[in-house]
Each structure stands twice: as structure tokens, then as C-alpha cells.
Design an enzyme around this catalytic site. Structure first.
Site: not given
Length: 555
Positions: A128, A131, A133, A135-136, A285
Site C-alpha cells: 500500500i 519508498a 528504504l 514498503q508497507v 517531516d
């Protein structure tokens, strides 16, 4: 655009990778990047080979995950990059594809030590979020609870370590041979970046950040932080509560009519001010991608890997600085910046104070169009330009305030950030006062007072004994290494050389009148040689004074 930057592999090694990085640095050598000390070069002055700010951010993306993170950190440093480049870096998005699901399965099973089917009831193979570094993936626990699983991509840590090793050599060279390097200290900044990046790779630390932020933001029911699932969390896998919603920059208009967004914006601003000045943690951020408006009306905060901690004394000075800026007291803003920073050899106190006063006056006159974050970042740029090195936490403060203002403007167009900051700073002061009056703080102060009362009389008696016996001495350390001794030695050498030169010329003049059989060009040889030697010594003294002293002054 340089095609070599985009066609090269992201994780090249050795000489090829070093050459790739050096080509990138060489391309932007004259564009003002990494200086930030002068005005941005105009488009007419920029050569075609240097590239635009947008090309700079794309070239950073092409160099791989290390440089994507480097770009994100550079966007917080107006003393290193000019405004146009910082803006382009703020807009930089990671466009990377997902890794195969088999690699995700192997990474999860290796980290957790169990098969994927035993750890989770369901695990969606499609990510979902993705990136450079990690992933989710969406998943469910064995009891059916929905969770989000963040998985670090294999080999990322080794790639970052190799790239940072190459950059460390470049930074050390820049600090030695460039003026901006001596001002900024790239090696120190890169060391801080290295520590922050390594902390971001540790998902146990991120889970701890989630837990702490959840506790600290508990007084604000409008805000929500996902809770970590500790049994399924390790250094490379983070399992947390699944919170879904619309990004703050994609909230539908119908939703805005049904739910007022002002309470969310106020809670976000106040909660982050508490985090920074009460608890001493800066999450720099809070951009739209990390904030979602959920179906129940709360604002969810994600991605707390990069959190900086601020020591109490530094936190107090930063609070005073922000107080003075909001109140329009430019001179005190300059004083707090000086107390926070480190003056260099070419530090110009009078000019820095004057320009900071002008900056704060402009902010007071145009507060509707000039955010507090922009003021702090501009203050950092002015400090570096005038020889004052500020700590990185000041830049992070400015970046956080700037991001908060942008997010609140997305939630509530026309949001008055200055009013929100000014109102909540009073609450921050009360919270800090309550914190200082806590039982642990009072116990520490009582122990200090007890120590002073116990040892004070004895130390006072020792001082009086020394004075009575006429044994009081004043010791000045470091004088042998100081510029004073160097200057005195130089003066003594010049005087001695001058006396010898004058003696040689005087002796040669007297010997000219003594008849001798040995002559050179009609003059006595010895007298002429002494005269030429004296002239040579005198000329060397003059040349040394004209050129050598200027070098010392410039240094």
C-alpha cells in the site's frame, strides 16, 4: 540532463560509484548548491551543463536512496542550498517500484523467526506504500485485527553504509579546501545525517517513537498515532495499527463541509509545539504524505523514524528565540542565535545583529505572508553568511514550523499560524514550569542546594586562607599556543633582522673608504658583498610584510 546519472545503478560500488558521485558534484559546482551564502544565480548566468533545481532533485533521486534522504535533509539547510533548490528538494518524491513479494516474505520470516502464515492471519502481497528504504503491506493478526507491516528492503543498509563512506571523504576534503566547508563543517553535518539515517533504519527505535508520541499527544484527542505491535516488530520489520484516511492535501470538498478542519489544524500545531519545547523531540517531516484525515474525524500521524532530540538548555534558548521572533524583538533574536551558535574567525556581530533586526521587522509587518519557519530558516542563512555556525536543531525547528504551516494551510486556508504559535507558547511556558516543579526536579535541586551548603563554608575558608597567606595566583592557560605569542615572536624576528640589516649596510658603507687590492666593479669586494647581503635581507623583510601578513589576516 546528464543521462549517465540516471542510467547508472543505484548501488554501484568502488571507483565507478565514486566517479558517479563526483560527476554529480562537478555538474553543480557553480550553481550555488552547497553554499547557500549568496543570492541564487540567475537563469542567464547558469550554464546549460549545470542544470536547473528540478534537474538537481531528479539527479539526486537517480543516485539512489542515500541521496534521496540526503536531499530531504538538505531541504532543511538554507545555509547550504539556495532557496530555489531547497524548494525543489521539498517537492522531491520517491518514485520506486516494489520489490518481489518473495523477498518481502523472506525478510519478514528471517526477522521474526516464524513463517509468515503463523505470524499473520492474512498478508496482502500488494504494497500500500513503497519508498526507497521500505514498503508497507496491509495484513491482519491471528485474531483478525488489521495492521500495517513496514518491511525494510534487503541490502539497503549495506548500500547506505558504502555511499556514506564515499561521501565522508568528499566532506573532509571540502572542509579543508573550501570556505563554505570551514563555515558549515560538512563532515560534522554528514556525521549527524549518518546517525539520523541509521536510526531511521532501526524500526525498534521508530516503534518507540510511535509509543512516545502517542503518550505525549494524548491531551489532544483530535490527533492519533498508530500503536506498534511489539511481538511482531524487529530492527527491519515494524508492525503497527492500521490507520487509513485521506491525505490532508486530498480531503474532498464535501468532507470539509461536513467536518470543520480548524480543530485539527490547531491540535496539530499545539501538539508539535509541545513535542519540541516540552518534551524536546523534533519530527521535522510532518508533510501531507505523513498526515491522514480518518473517517472518525481524527488526524493520523505516520512515519516517525527521523526524530531529533534537543537537550534542555538548547531547548530553552530555542524557545526564547521563537518567543522573541513572534513578539518582534529582533535584537533578542540575534542574542539567542549567538548564544546557540559558534562564532567563527570572520564573525561580524554588528552586521549580523542589524540584519536579524531587519528580518524580524519584515516578519512583524508581513506576518500573514511570512511564516515563523521561514524566519528561522532565513536566520540560519544569515548566521552562516556572517560567520556564525548554528546547530542543526535550529534548522530542524525552522523546517518543522514551515511544514506545519503548510499542512495547516491545506486543512484551513488562511490559517493564522502566528496567532496559534503566540497563543500556545504561553501554554508551553506553563507546562515547562510544571515540569520544573515535579518531584524529581525538586529533589535534584534540593540535592544541589544541600551540596552547596555542606561544601560552601569549607571552600570559602580555603579561599580566605590562600588570600591571607598571599598565595593567590592567577593562571592563564593556552597562552603559549595563542596568536599573541606568535605575533610577539614575529615582531622580535623582524626587529632582529632589521638591526642586522642596518648593521650590514652601515659596515659596508664604512668599508667602502678602506683601500684594498680586491675590487669588484671598482668597489671593495668585501664591502660590496656586505652591502648586497644587507639589501637582500631588507628586501625580504619588506616582501614578507607585504605578502605574509596579508595571508595571516585572511586566514
Amino acid at each position: 540532463m546528464d543521462s549517465n546519472l540516471h542510467n547508472a545503478p543505484a548501488a554501484g560500488g568502488g571507483m565507478e560509484r565514486r566517479a558517479q558521485i563526483l560527476r554529480f558534484l562537478w555538474r553543480y559546482r557553480n550553481s550555488g548548491v552547497f553554499s547557500g551564502l549568496s543570492l541564487e544565480p540567475s537563469l542567464e548566468q547558469r550554464s546549460e551543463s549545470e542544470g536547473s533545481p528540478e534537474e538537481f532533485s531528479r539527479d539526486l533521486e537517480a543516485l539512489g536512496p542515500t541521496f534521496v534522504k540526503l536531499g530531504q535533509m538538505l531541504s532543511t539547510r538554507p545555509d547550504i542550498v539556495p532557496p530555489a533548490y531547497a524548494t525543489a528538494l521539498e517537492r522531491m518524491q520517491e518514485k520506486v517500484g516494489p520489490i518481489p513479494f518473495e523477498q518481502v516474505r523472506e525478510a519478514v520470516e528471517e526477522e521474526l523467526g516464524v513463517r509468515l502464515s503463523k505470524a499473520f492471519g492474512q498478508f496482502d502481497p500488494e504494497p500500500i506504500g513503497c519508498a526507497s528504504l521500505a514498503q508497507v503491506h496491509r495484513a491482519t493478526l491471528r485474531d483478525g485485527t488489521p495492521v500495517a507491516v513496514k518491511v525494510q528492503k534487503p541490502g539497503v543498509g549495506a548500500q547506505l553504509a558504502a555511499d556514506l563512506s564515499l561521501l565522508r571523504g568528499v566532506a573532509n576534503a571540502a572542509d579543508r579546501i573550501t570556505k563554505v566547508g570551514r563555515h558549515v563543517h560538512f563532515a560534522d553535518w554528514l556525521g549527524e545525517f549518518n546517525r539520523t539515517l541509521m536510526a531511521e533504519l532501526d524500526y525498534v527505535a521508530e516503534a518507540q517513537n510511535l509509543g512516545r508520541f502517542g503518550e505525549h499527544l494524548a491531551p489532544y484527542p483530535q490527533l492519533c498515532v498508530p500503536c506498534p505491535v511489539w511481538d511482531l516488530t524487529s530492527r527491519r520489520v515494524l508492525t503497527m495499527q492500521l490507520l487509513e484516511g485521506a491525505r490532508v492535501d486530498q480531503v474532498p470538498g464535501v468532507r470539509r463541509t461536513e467536518q470543520p478542519m480548524q480543530p485539527l489544524a490547531d491540535a496539530l500545531m499545539h501538539g508539535y509545539l509541545d513535542q519540541m519545547f516540552v518534551y524536546g523531540e523534533i519530527h521535522a517531516d510532518p508533510h501531507p504524505g505523513n498526515l491522514r484525515v480518518m473517517a472518525d474525524g481524527r488526524l493520523a500521524i505516520f512515519d516517525l523514524g527521523m526524530v531529533a532530540n534537543v537537550p534542555p538548555r538548547q531547548r530553552e534558548r530555542m524557545l526564547k528565540l521563537l518567543f522573541a521572533a513572534v513578539d518582534g524583538r529582533g535584537e533578542q533574536v540575534a542574542q539567542e542565535a549567538i548564544a546557540l551558535g559558534t562564532p567563527l574567525d570572520d564573525y561580524d556581530d554588528e552586521r549580523f545583529t542589524r540584519e536579524v533586526g531587519q528580518l524580524v521587522a519584515r516578519y512583524a509587518a508581513h506576518s500573514a505572508s511570512m511564516s515563523e519557519g521561514r524566519v528561522v530558516l532565513e536566520l540560519v542563512r544569515l548566521a552562516t553568511a556572517h560567520g556564525l555556525r548554528t546547530p542543526p536543531e535550529v534548522s530542524l525547528l525552522g523546517k518543522t514550523l514551515l511544514n506545519l504551516d503548510a499542512v495547516c494551510q491545506l486543512l484551513v486556508p488562511g490559517f493564522d499560524a502566528k496567532r496559534a504559535v503566540e497563543d500556545h507558547l504561553q501554554h508551553v511556558m506553563r507546562a515547562r514550569l510544571r515540569q520544573s516543579l515535579s518531584s524529581t526536579s525538586l529533589a535534584s535541586e534540593i540535592m544541589e542546594l544541600q551540596s552547596l551548603m555542606r561544601d560552601g563554608p569549607r571552600k570559602l575558608a580555603d579561599i580566605l586562607d590562600v588570600v591571607a597567606d598571599n598565595r593567590l595566583q592567577l593562571r592563564v592557560t593556552g597562552l603559549e599556543e595563542s596568536h599573541l605569542m606568535e605575533s610577539l615572536q614575529k615582531i622580535a624576528n623582524r626587529i632582529a633582522a632589521g638591526v642586522v640589516t642596518a648593521a650590514l649596510i652601515l659596515a659596508s658603507a664604512l668599508m667602502m673608504r678602506i683601500p684594498t687590492s680586491s675590487t669588484l666593479w671598482g668597489y671593495p669586494t668585501m664591502a660590496l658583498l656586505l652591502f648586497l647581503l644587507g639589501v637582500g635581507l631588507g628586501a625580504s623583510i619588506v616582501i614578507s610584510a607585504l605578502f605574509g601578513d596579508r595571508k595571516v589576516k585572511a586566514k
